[in-house]
Scaffold this active site. Structure first.
Site, PDB file in Angstrom:
ATOM      1  N   HIS A  62       0.840  -1.189   0.000  1.00 56.72           N
ATOM      2  CA  HIS A  62       0.000   0.000   0.000  1.00 56.72           C
ATOM      3  C   HIS A  62       0.878   1.242   0.000  1.00 56.72           C
ATOM      4  O   HIS A  62       2.103   1.151   0.090  1.00 56.72           O
ATOM      5  CB  HIS A  62      -0.975  -0.004   1.185  1.00 56.72           C
ATOM      6  N   HIS A  64       1.422   3.880   1.981  1.00 59.84           N
ATOM      7  CA  HIS A  64       1.985   4.594   3.129  1.00 59.84           C
ATOM      8  C   HIS A  64       3.519   4.573   3.098  1.00 59.84           C
ATOM      9  O   HIS A  64       4.130   3.576   2.710  1.00 59.84           O
ATOM     10  CB  HIS A  64       1.465   4.000   4.438  1.00 59.84           C
ATOM     11  N   ASP A  66       6.008   4.301   5.168  1.00 63.50           N
ATOM     12  CA  ASP A  66       6.855   3.309   5.842  1.00 63.50           C
ATOM     13  C   ASP A  66       6.912   1.997   5.072  1.00 63.50           C
ATOM     14  O   ASP A  66       7.632   1.075   5.464  1.00 63.50           O
ATOM     15  CB  ASP A  66       6.390   3.078   7.283  1.00 63.50           C
ATOM     16  N   HIS A  67       6.173   1.927   3.961  1.00 61.24           N
ATOM     17  CA  HIS A  67       6.195   0.736   3.102  1.00 61.24           C
ATOM     18  C   HIS A  67       6.785   1.003   1.719  1.00 61.24           C
ATOM     19  O   HIS A  67       6.948   0.056   0.945  1.00 61.24           O
ATOM     20  CB  HIS A  67       4.784   0.169   2.954  1.00 61.24           C
ATOM     21  N   HIS A 140      -7.540  -1.429   5.374  1.00 63.12           N
ATOM     22  CA  HIS A 140      -6.699  -0.483   6.108  1.00 63.12           C
ATOM     23  C   HIS A 140      -7.289   0.909   5.867  1.00 63.12           C
ATOM     24  O   HIS A 140      -8.354   1.045   5.263  1.00 63.12           O
ATOM     25  CB  HIS A 140      -5.251  -0.600   5.610  1.00 63.12           C
ATOM     26  N   ASP A 210      -0.719  -3.714   5.893  1.00 60.83           N
ATOM     27  CA  ASP A 210      -1.503  -3.331   7.062  1.00 60.83           C
ATOM     28  C   ASP A 210      -2.941  -3.788   6.878  1.00 60.83           C
ATOM     29  O   ASP A 210      -3.525  -3.662   5.792  1.00 60.83           O
ATOM     30  CB  ASP A 210      -1.438  -1.822   7.259  1.00 60.83           C
ATOM     31  N   HIS A 269       5.736  -5.801  12.258  1.00 58.83           N
ATOM     32  CA  HIS A 269       5.148  -4.469  12.133  1.00 58.83           C
ATOM     33  C   HIS A 269       4.715  -3.949  13.511  1.00 58.83           C
ATOM     34  O   HIS A 269       3.589  -3.516  13.717  1.00 58.83           O
ATOM     35  CB  HIS A 269       3.964  -4.512  11.158  1.00 58.83           C
TER      36      HIS A 269
END
Length: 312
Positions: A62, A64, A66-67, A140, A210, A269
């Site tokens: 996805h 975001h 941090d990914h 998510h 997530d 995570h």
């Protein structure tokens, strides 16, 4: 087949854990696959046994940061490594646009073909040279997916007794059947699926982005050896946060794993609030109360082999 945990933190890194990145390597291929690529992933790869040169597929769950914030640096590292072979890039459209924009603004020209596959347009399945990749929709705050990864490069063995019983003598056709090809023999068509079999059951893992609703995975668990799922909080802490996080807690995912009798559950995570020594114990205890199968709380640098189940 092995899982390499390069980043097991949620949201932001700490001294002991980097943000999301998990690699899958395969026994009969130097090629490997990466799921998610948070900031600093190229540094984590440098500490591992993996080489950017052999990274053949990058999958982003996805959009975001941090990914996905580590993508431009990793692609540059792959260029420096001398990579020339194409790389499959499976990601949301927005992440693909982010990468192309960054490459353009920094005038980085890749020496390999970055073959993009937008998740919004993918037909939920993609066959790569070394694995089968299936996409599972999760829930998510933004669209998120899990990747079901099944190995395909498994040597085959011949049903020698069956061949002999059918009067099929040895010859070049044996080799073709063992390689998975159907062949013509004395006016008959011999099917590899009938006269050969895999040396072991295809190993399979699901690596999740997530996800606040594990039940969305329920119809995709057939043949799965390991489920890798986020447990960002304990059950109590999740409800103390004060806003909708879109994340799971250790209790929720452990109850799901118990309900469907999963053989191995890997949690990762983790929120930075649990990164200090001993702080993961509440998550571990919470998961163990609901799930009695094999449980692993992943750490950065963990290499997890997936055992073979030999066929007869």
């Amino acid at each position: 087949m092995e899982l390499h945990f390069l980043g097991t933190s949620s949201g932001s890194p700490s001294r002991s854990r980097n943000v999301a990145a998990t690699a899958v390597s395969f026994e009969r291929s130097k090629a490997w696959l990466l799921v998610d690529c948070g900031e600093g992933t190229q540094h984590q790869i440098m500490k591992s046994q993996l080489s950017p040169y052999h990274l053949a597929a990058i999958c982003i769950t996805h959009l975001h940061g941090d990914h996905c914030y580590g993508l431009p640096g990793l692609l540059a590292a792959m260029m420096v490594s001398g990579r020339k072979e194409p790389v499959d890039f499976i990601a949301p459209k927005a992440v693909i646009a982010f990468v192309h924009s960054t490459l353009s603004l920094t005038e980085l020209v890749l020496p390999f073909d970055l073959r993009t596959h937008a998740l919004e347009e993918l037909q939920l399945s993609l066959r790569l040279e070394f694995c089968q990749l299936d996409v599972i929709a999760l829930r998510h705050r933004v669209p998120s997916v899990a990747f079901k990864i099944t190995e395909t490069l498994i040597p085959r063995k011949l049903h020698l007794e069956l061949l002999k019983a059918h009067g099929i003598t040895s010859g070049p056709h044996y080799n073709q059947l063992q390689r998975g090809f159907d062949v013509d023999y004395q006016d008959a068509r011999l099917r590899s699926a009938e006269y050969s079999y895999f040396s072991w059951q295809p190993r399979c893992v699901i690596i999740c982005g997530d996800n606040e609703k594990p039940e969305l995975l329920a119809n995709h668990l057939a043949g799965v050896d390991v489920l890798v799922h986020e447990a960002t909080f304990t059950h109590a802490d999740l409800h103390k946060v004060g806003y909708h996080t879109g994340h799971s807690d250790a209790k929720r995912i452990a109850e799901f794993a118990h309900k469907y009798q999963l053989p191995h559950l890997v949690l990762f995570h983790f929120s930075v609030r649990y990164h200090a020594e001993g702080m993961l114990e509440p998550l571990k205890r919470e998961a163990q109360r609901s799930f009695q199968g094999q449980l692993t709380l992943a750490e950065d640098g963990l290499i997890l082999p997936i055992a073979k189940q030999l066929t007869k």
